[in-house]
Design a protein around this motif. Structure first.
Motif, mmCIF file in Angstrom:
data_model
loop_
_atom_site.group_PDB
_atom_site.id
_atom_site.type_symbol
_atom_site.label_atom_id
_atom_site.label_comp_id
_atom_site.label_asym_id
_atom_site.label_seq_id
_atom_site.Cartn_x
_atom_site.Cartn_y
_atom_site.Cartn_z
ATOM 1 N N GLY A 141 0.835 -1.186 0.000
ATOM 2 C CA GLY A 141 0.000 0.000 0.000
ATOM 3 C C GLY A 141 0.872 1.238 0.000
ATOM 4 N N CYS A 142 0.253 2.360 0.321
ATOM 5 C CA CYS A 142 1.013 3.601 0.320
ATOM 6 C C CYS A 142 1.286 4.035 1.748
ATOM 7 N N TYR A 145 4.918 -8.267 -6.132
ATOM 8 C CA TYR A 145 5.715 -7.119 -6.558
ATOM 9 C C TYR A 145 7.154 -7.210 -6.076
ATOM 10 N N TRP A 146 7.359 -7.766 -4.880
ATOM 11 C CA TRP A 146 8.674 -7.742 -4.238
ATOM 12 C C TRP A 146 9.390 -9.080 -4.298
ATOM 13 N N SER A 147 8.910 -10.030 -5.074
ATOM 14 C CA SER A 147 9.482 -11.376 -5.080
ATOM 15 C C SER A 147 10.945 -11.401 -5.518
ATOM 16 N N HIS A 148 11.397 -10.398 -6.220
ATOM 17 C CA HIS A 148 12.778 -10.338 -6.715
ATOM 18 C C HIS A 148 13.700 -9.539 -5.785
ATOM 19 N N THR A 149 13.188 -9.134 -4.614
ATOM 20 C CA THR A 149 13.980 -8.266 -3.745
ATOM 21 C C THR A 149 14.418 -8.948 -2.457
ATOM 22 N N TRP A 202 6.121 -11.821 7.982
ATOM 23 C CA TRP A 202 5.059 -12.148 7.033
ATOM 24 C C TRP A 202 4.893 -11.031 6.010
ATOM 25 N N MET A 203 4.428 -11.407 4.827
ATOM 26 C CA MET A 203 4.098 -10.427 3.789
ATOM 27 C C MET A 203 2.824 -10.902 3.093
ATOM 28 N N SER A 204 1.989 -9.949 2.704
ATOM 29 C CA SER A 204 0.793 -10.326 1.954
ATOM 30 C C SER A 204 1.224 -10.903 0.604
ATOM 31 N N ARG A 229 14.568 -1.476 3.507
ATOM 32 C CA ARG A 229 15.523 -1.122 2.460
ATOM 33 C C ARG A 229 15.598 -2.356 1.568
ATOM 34 N N SER A 230 15.601 -2.170 0.278
ATOM 35 C CA SER A 230 15.558 -3.339 -0.611
ATOM 36 C C SER A 230 16.629 -3.253 -1.683
ATOM 37 N N ARG A 231 16.977 -4.423 -2.164
ATOM 38 C CA ARG A 231 17.886 -4.543 -3.306
ATOM 39 C C ARG A 231 17.476 -5.800 -4.070
ATOM 40 N N LEU A 232 17.932 -5.927 -5.295
ATOM 41 C CA LEU A 232 17.614 -7.117 -6.079
ATOM 42 C C LEU A 232 18.263 -8.341 -5.444
#
Length: 139
Positions: A47-48, A97-101, A89-91, A128-131
């Motif tokens: 979400g935002c 959207y974030w499966s590659h991070t 946990w993550m929805s 904080r995310s990265r590939l």
């Protein structure tokens, strides 16, 4: 950002690399929150605004379902102590959207507007995310 100190256990079938980590600052805050509230959990819904921040709850306070994925489990206990396991946990929708991070939970000053337990401390968790280094599969 402080350095990554603990990576979550790998819990998604077929995967071999962790997806989530904690910084030293987040571990320090989580240990304080554990002393105050007992066992903890994270949920990342998406979400935002604050909806995209990881929310920390007392374990079981946020109900997960088949619409959520357990990305990993952290043990934040000091050496020689009983385990202090924290599920992350993550929805499923957000995971698409974030499966590659690769996600790192860090802490910054400020107060979010959510119900996360760290709010009264004048701090907030953030991602904080990265590939990811290698491709992973999700069924």
């Amino acid at each position: 950002m402080s350095e990554v100190v603990i990576e979550a256990s790998v819990v998604i079938p077929g995967e071999t690399m962790p997806r989530v980590a904690l910084t030293a600052d987040s571990i320090e805050l989580l240990r304080k929150l554990w002393e105050m509230h007992g066992p903890l959990m994270f949920h990342q819904s998406g979400g935002c605004c604050d909806g995209s921040s990881p929310m920390c709850f007392a374990a079981g306070e946020f109900w997960t379902s088949d619409n959520d994925i357990l990305l990993g489990v952290f043990d934040i206990a000091p050496v020689g102590s009983e385990p202090h396991n924290i599920d992350f946990w993550m929805s499923k929708e957000q995971f698409e959207y974030w499966s590659h991070t690769y996600l790192t939970v860090d802490v910054v000053r400020g107060r979010g507007s959510g119900f996360s337990l760290e709010g009264p401390e004048g701090l907030r968790f953030l991602i904080r995310s990265r590939l990811m280094e290698t491709a992973t599969s999700f069924a």
